[in-house]
Design an enzyme around this catalytic site. Structure first.
Site, PDB file in Angstrom:
ATOM      1  N   LYS A   1     -81.404 -40.596 -39.681  1.00 55.25           N
ATOM      2  CA  LYS A   1     -82.010 -40.379 -38.346  1.00 55.25           C
ATOM      3  C   LYS A   1     -83.500 -40.100 -38.458  1.00 55.25           C
ATOM      4  O   LYS A   1     -84.322 -40.727 -37.799  1.00 55.25           O
ATOM      5  CB  LYS A   1     -81.363 -39.173 -37.624  1.00 55.25           C
ATOM      6  CG  LYS A   1     -79.866 -39.224 -37.496  1.00 55.25           C
ATOM      7  CD  LYS A   1     -79.340 -37.978 -36.818  1.00 55.25           C
ATOM      8  CE  LYS A   1     -79.496 -36.709 -37.636  1.00 55.25           C
ATOM      9  NZ  LYS A   1     -78.593 -36.596 -38.787  1.00 55.25           N
TER      10      LYS A   1
ATOM     11  N   ARG B   1     -75.997 -32.350 -30.434  1.00 52.88           N
ATOM     12  CA  ARG B   1     -75.085 -32.316 -31.576  1.00 52.88           C
ATOM     13  C   ARG B   1     -73.676 -31.887 -31.192  1.00 52.88           C
ATOM     14  O   ARG B   1     -72.808 -31.847 -32.034  1.00 52.88           O
ATOM     15  CB  ARG B   1     -75.622 -31.277 -32.555  1.00 52.88           C
ATOM     16  CG  ARG B   1     -76.098 -31.815 -33.864  1.00 52.88           C
ATOM     17  CD  ARG B   1     -76.665 -30.610 -34.583  1.00 52.88           C
ATOM     18  NE  ARG B   1     -76.758 -30.777 -35.991  1.00 52.88           N
ATOM     19  CZ  ARG B   1     -77.803 -31.285 -36.613  1.00 52.88           C
ATOM     20  NH1 ARG B   1     -78.814 -31.753 -35.933  1.00 52.88           N
ATOM     21  NH2 ARG B   1     -77.833 -31.330 -37.918  1.00 52.88           N
TER      22      ARG B   1
ATOM     23  N   ARG C   1     -85.262 -29.613 -49.625  1.00 54.65           N
ATOM     24  CA  ARG C   1     -84.955 -28.659 -48.561  1.00 54.65           C
ATOM     25  C   ARG C   1     -83.948 -27.637 -49.063  1.00 54.65           C
ATOM     26  O   ARG C   1     -83.020 -27.995 -49.776  1.00 54.65           O
ATOM     27  CB  ARG C   1     -84.335 -29.410 -47.372  1.00 54.65           C
ATOM     28  CG  ARG C   1     -85.296 -29.711 -46.268  1.00 54.65           C
ATOM     29  CD  ARG C   1     -84.754 -30.722 -45.287  1.00 54.65           C
ATOM     30  NE  ARG C   1     -83.470 -30.368 -44.669  1.00 54.65           N
ATOM     31  CZ  ARG C   1     -82.872 -31.106 -43.728  1.00 54.65           C
ATOM     32  NH1 ARG C   1     -83.452 -32.213 -43.308  1.00 54.65           N
ATOM     33  NH2 ARG C   1     -81.725 -30.744 -43.225  1.00 54.65           N
TER      34      ARG C   1
ATOM     35  N   ARG D   1     -71.967 -28.574 -43.610  1.00 58.78           N
ATOM     36  CA  ARG D   1     -72.684 -29.300 -42.549  1.00 58.78           C
ATOM     37  C   ARG D   1     -71.941 -30.573 -42.175  1.00 58.78           C
ATOM     38  O   ARG D   1     -71.832 -30.917 -41.003  1.00 58.78           O
ATOM     39  CB  ARG D   1     -74.095 -29.674 -43.032  1.00 58.78           C
ATOM     40  CG  ARG D   1     -75.128 -28.604 -42.728  1.00 58.78           C
ATOM     41  CD  ARG D   1     -76.294 -28.687 -43.677  1.00 58.78           C
ATOM     42  NE  ARG D   1     -77.105 -29.887 -43.555  1.00 58.78           N
ATOM     43  CZ  ARG D   1     -77.939 -30.311 -44.511  1.00 58.78           C
ATOM     44  NH1 ARG D   1     -78.051 -29.648 -45.641  1.00 58.78           N
ATOM     45  NH2 ARG D   1     -78.669 -31.375 -44.320  1.00 58.78           N
TER      46      ARG D   1
END
Ligand code: AP5
Ligand code: MG
Ligand code: ZN
Length: 249
Positions: free
Chosen positions: A18, A93, A165, A177
């Site tokens: 994305k 989301r 990250r 996640r």
């Protein structure tokens, strides 16, 4: 009439691409990328209260509460650079966020242009996430294997340090996640399918190919030529216009 704006939603699991595509699309569509994850990370690096709150959720791979996320998005979309719309990356989301976005856009007299779902298998997602590197300054996204920087550890775009990250380094958080994504974000696909704005793309292609497929999917379809009206109907119309004393335009 409401001004023409573009609100494009990109969704797909973590690592589906994305962010990579949103950054490339910004120039092509003339509207900015609005990435909730990037906004939270920006707050975090500035040490704001919002950033501190978001961190506890992000580190566990959980969603930041809707009320906080929705008001942050609303403020971001109200900025002058987003006056013509935005590319939404990572938002909405879940169903509550999708409905909140619809309500906000409706209030502004506009709506969603398209919702693009980038599909990718879980094994591939893990490879993308664990190999991802991100610029600490400008959040440009790289991959050690699929899209490396020209100079190791240095951002091609701004020269800033390119790091991993924090939430990508923890494999348990990455797996969590993905679980949350498949549980909470998948219903959003059906929500947009129901609204007939859903476009689905194969995310396993390379970055260029996904970009091309995305542009083709969101290109407005040419308006279909109106069918020629049969003569008889015209006569009827004329007659009824006369009957009701209407002016012909
Ligand atoms: P967020 O920053 O949105 O992270 P994410 O959901 O985990 O999504 P990613 O950024 O991981 O994936 P991406 O699809 O952008 O992939 P990318 O382009 O980088 O969110 C982080 C956290 O913030 C969440 O966990 C949550 O806590 C919170 N949060 C965010 N939004 C929220 C919301 N709305 N509500 C509540 N909480 C929220 O690509 C991945 C890698 O693959 C890169 O290395 C890239 O170089 C590479 N790559 C990309 N495309 C290709 C390709 N076609 N071929 C080969 N490699 C590719
Ligand atoms: Mg991203
Ligand atoms: Zn950079």
């Amino acid at each position: 009439m409401a001004k023409k704006r573009t609100y494009l939603i990109l969704f797909g699991a973590q690592g589906s691409g994305k962010g990579t595509q949103a950054r490339l699309l910004q120039d092509k569509l003339g509207v900015p990328q609005v990435a909730t994850g990037d906004l939270f990370r920006m707050h975090l690096s500035q040490g704001t209260e919002l950033g501190k709150l978001a961190k506890s959720y992000m580190d566990r791979g959980e969603l930041v509460p809707d009320s906080v996320t929705v008001s942050m998005v609303e403020q971001r979309l109200a900025q002058p650079d987003a006056a013509k719309g935005a590319i939404m990356d990572g938002f909405p989301r879940n169903l509550a966020q999708a409905e909140a976005l619809d309500a906000l856009l409706e209030k502004w007299g506009t709506g969603i242009s398209a919702a693009v779902y980038i599909r990718l298998e879980r094994d591939e997602l893990m490879k993308r996430i664990t190999g991802r590197r991100t610029c600490k300054n400008c959040q440009a996204v790289y991959h050690v294997q699929f899209n490396p920087t020209k100079v190791d550890g240095v951002c091609d775009q701004c020269g800033g340090p390119v790091i991993q990250r924090a939430d990508d380094a923890d494999e348990a958080a990455v797996a969590r996640r993905l679980d949350i994504y498949f549980e909470q974000t998948t219903p959003v696909i059906e929500y947009y399918r129901g609204k007939q704005v859903l476009k689905e793309l194969d995310g396993s292609l390379d970055i260029d190919a996904v970009g091309k497929a995305m542009l083709a999917a969101i290109k407005p379809k040419p308006a279909r030529k109106a069918a020629k009206k049969p003569l008889a109907k015209k006569v009827v119309k004329k007659a009824s216009a006369k009957k009701f004393g209407l002016k012909r335009l």
